[in-house]
Scaffold this active site. Structure first.
Site, PDB file in Angstrom:
ATOM      1  N   LYS A  76      28.846  -0.813  20.658  1.00  0.00           N
ATOM      2  CA  LYS A  76      27.744  -0.646  19.079  1.00  0.00           C
ATOM      3  C   LYS A  76      26.981  -2.391  18.921  1.00  0.00           C
ATOM      4  O   LYS A  76      28.241  -3.391  19.371  1.00  0.00           O
ATOM      5  CB  LYS A  76      29.421  -0.646  17.482  1.00  0.00           C
ATOM      6  CG  LYS A  76      28.367  -0.670  16.786  1.00  0.00           C
ATOM      7  CD  LYS A  76      29.369  -0.655  14.854  1.00  0.00           C
ATOM      8  CE  LYS A  76      28.827  -0.247  14.045  1.00  0.00           C
ATOM      9  NZ  LYS A  76      29.908  -0.012  13.066  1.00  0.00           N
ATOM     10  N   SER A 151      28.187   3.589   9.555  1.00  0.00           N
ATOM     11  CA  SER A 151      27.304   2.472  10.513  1.00  0.00           C
ATOM     12  C   SER A 151      27.527   2.967  11.451  1.00  0.00           C
ATOM     13  O   SER A 151      26.507   2.316  12.762  1.00  0.00           O
ATOM     14  CB  SER A 151      27.810   1.446   9.943  1.00  0.00           C
ATOM     15  OG  SER A 151      29.134   0.757  10.955  1.00  0.00           O
ATOM     16  N   SER A 175      33.446   4.812   9.575  1.00  0.00           N
ATOM     17  CA  SER A 175      31.854   4.446  10.394  1.00  0.00           C
ATOM     18  C   SER A 175      32.353   4.449  11.885  1.00  0.00           C
ATOM     19  O   SER A 175      31.259   5.096  12.472  1.00  0.00           O
ATOM     20  CB  SER A 175      31.501   2.971  10.323  1.00  0.00           C
ATOM     21  OG  SER A 175      30.639   3.059   9.344  1.00  0.00           O
TER      22      SER A 175
END
Ligand code: GLN
Length: 488
Positions: A76, A151, A175
């Site tokens: 990420k 997210s 997330s």
């Protein structure tokens, strides 16, 4: 090859059926050919990946293969990577190159993984749909009209589209689990402190936790094995030994007590998801689990509590982005105040600004006691509910989200409806507990997730239950049709 799990790929590599270089090329090709539309990656690093893959192959030849030797992964874009851009999905950091690696990044390097690139995300991890990224939304591989969730949507969608066998994510209020559910993959949010936060750009420091995303629980166990453990660079990381997560995967579920919180069912939950959860419960019951109803009576307070604490912490954490030391700086500032105002005004997107305003407000003199302190008290009550429940049960089971993926644009104008996507995940972060989302079926051809929650540091139990469930079901094996073929 792209359909194999990490565990299967390790087998193939060990048997010499393929090299890490070949494997890495397959994934890089898939990204190159098919990610343009999907937007799961912000940065792809083909040269470094091939170099690392060749080094992994050499280690294997010399008999020096390590835990995840030669396995491609993606991070990420909130985890600092030395020499590679770390944007946090924000214009504020669009050209930020970290001078050091996050501990988690170092650990996965040491475990022999090959980094394919950095995945798209909601700006500074604020969001539930990936539509808050400066780089545009991530599309859902199951249906490109749908959001990927957020997210960590870039990570979950790239695993679902088989652009990478595994990825990292971070979970402050859901997330990892929410986008894992919406993309039909497995994602684990470890206990707060299980994985070092050093080098992970902070959103809300008392809630943030990084964890693995992959097709199966077994793969998540392998990835967690590599990243868990004490880190002297993060004073909140736990000084607790790391068990062998794979050793417990095959434990029998006979006698395992599973609690179903009554607050997670009924009003607000899509009835088709409820049906899928009941089917899963039957499967686990047949495998020997004992099912009990439990109550987490303060669940309804989780979202308002989170939306005081998380913005408060982010308003403090993001104050460092001032146009002076890091990231974006506006053109031709007239004076210092203008520099601050325009750098932050132009650098941050709408949702981040909304949170900064909320956070600054709840921390301001006169409001601190009535909002922030009050929220901390409610947080304690939510934590106590879980501790009370775990006196009689081993695992909590429920839906990950109230509904399957919604369409792009559907919730953008109504932030509160977006916040409600995390109704079942947020209380876990407030309490600091570990939780996992695993694929549990489809509603209107879009995947849905089943959430398992365990007591502190019992990630092994979560992985055991999920692994057993995945021996009895094949939801985790389904591949979105557009990404089935090996040439893709
Ligand atoms: N969707 C939640 C939010 O917007 C949680 C985000 C997260 O876990 N990083 O804050």
């Amino acid at each position: 090859m792209h359909t194999k799990t990490i565990a299967e790929l390790l087998n193939s590599l060990n048997k010499g059926e393929c090299s890490s270089e070949e494997l890495t090329k397959i994934y890089l090709d898939r990204i190159k050919n098919y990610d343009k539309n999907m937007n799961t990656f912000i940065t792809v690093t083909p040269d470094a990946a091939l170099k690392d893959a060749r080094a992994a192959d050499q280690r294997r030849q010399k008999g020096e293969a390590v835990l995840l030797n030669g396995i491609p992964i993606a991070h990420k874009d909130l985890l600092c990577t030395k020499g590679i851009k770390t944007t946090c999905g924000s214009n504020m950091l669009h050209n930020f190159i970290s001078p050091y690696d996050a501990t988690l990044v170092t650990k996965l390097k040491e475990a022999g993984t090959v980094l394919l690139g950095k995945t798209n995300m909601d700006e500074f991890a604020m969001g539930s749909s990936n539509e808050n990224s400066f780089y545009g939304p991530v599309l859902n591989p199951w249906d490109t009209a749908a959001v990927s969730g957020g997210s960590s949507g870039g990570s979950t969608a790239s695993v679902a589209a088989r652009f990478t066998p595994g990825a990292t994510g971070t979970d402050t209020g859901g997330s990892i689990r929410q986008p894992a559910a919406l993309c039909g993959v497995t994602g684990l949010k470890p206990t707060y402190g299980r994985v070092s936060r050093y080098g992970m750009v902070a959103f809300a420091s008392s809630l943030d936790q990084a964890g693995p995303i992959a097709k199966t629980a077994e793969d998540c166990a392998l990835l967690l094995q590599a990243i868990a453990g004490l880190d002297i660079k993060d004073s909140t990381s736990a000084d607790k030994s790391v068990p062998d997560y794979r050793a417990a995967l095959n434990d029998s579920l006979a006698g395992l007590r599973i609690g179903l919180p009554k607050e997670f069912f009924g009003k607000g939950l899509d009835p088709s998801i409820e049906k899928s959860i009941q089917d899963a419960v039957k499967i686990l019951e047949n495998a020997g689990a004992i099912i009990k109803e439990i109550s987490l009576s303060n669940t309804y307070l989780a979202i308002p509590t989170y939306y005081v604490i998380a913005p408060a912490e982010c308003s403090s954490n993001l104050s460092r982005f001032d146009g002076v030391r890091f990231g974006y700086r506006c053109e031709n500032p007239k004076n210092l105040e203008d520099l601050y105002k325009r750098s932050r005004g132009e650098g941050f997107g709408a949702e981040v600004k909304r949170r900064l305003l909320m956070g600054t407000y709840v921390l301001s003199a006169g409001y601190y006691d009535s909002y922030y302190l009050q929220a901390q008290r409610v947080r304690k009550l939510i934590t106590q509910d879980f501790q009370e429940a775990f006196k009689d049960i081993d695992i909590i089971l429920g839906p990950t989200t109230p509904a399957p993926a919604f369409n792009l644009g559907d919730k953008l104008k109504d932030p509160v409806s977006m916040y409600l996507c995390d109704i079942y995940t947020i209380s876990v972060n407030l309490a600091g507990l570990p939780a996992l989302s695993m694929p549990g079926g489809f509603v209107n051809n879009r995947p849905i997730g089943i959430q398992l929650i365990a007591n502190y540091f019992e990630e092994g139990k979560l992985l055991n239950v999920a692994h057993q469930f995945q021996q009895l079901t094949d939801w985790h094996k389904k591949i979105p049709t557009a990404f089935e073929e090996s040439s893709k």
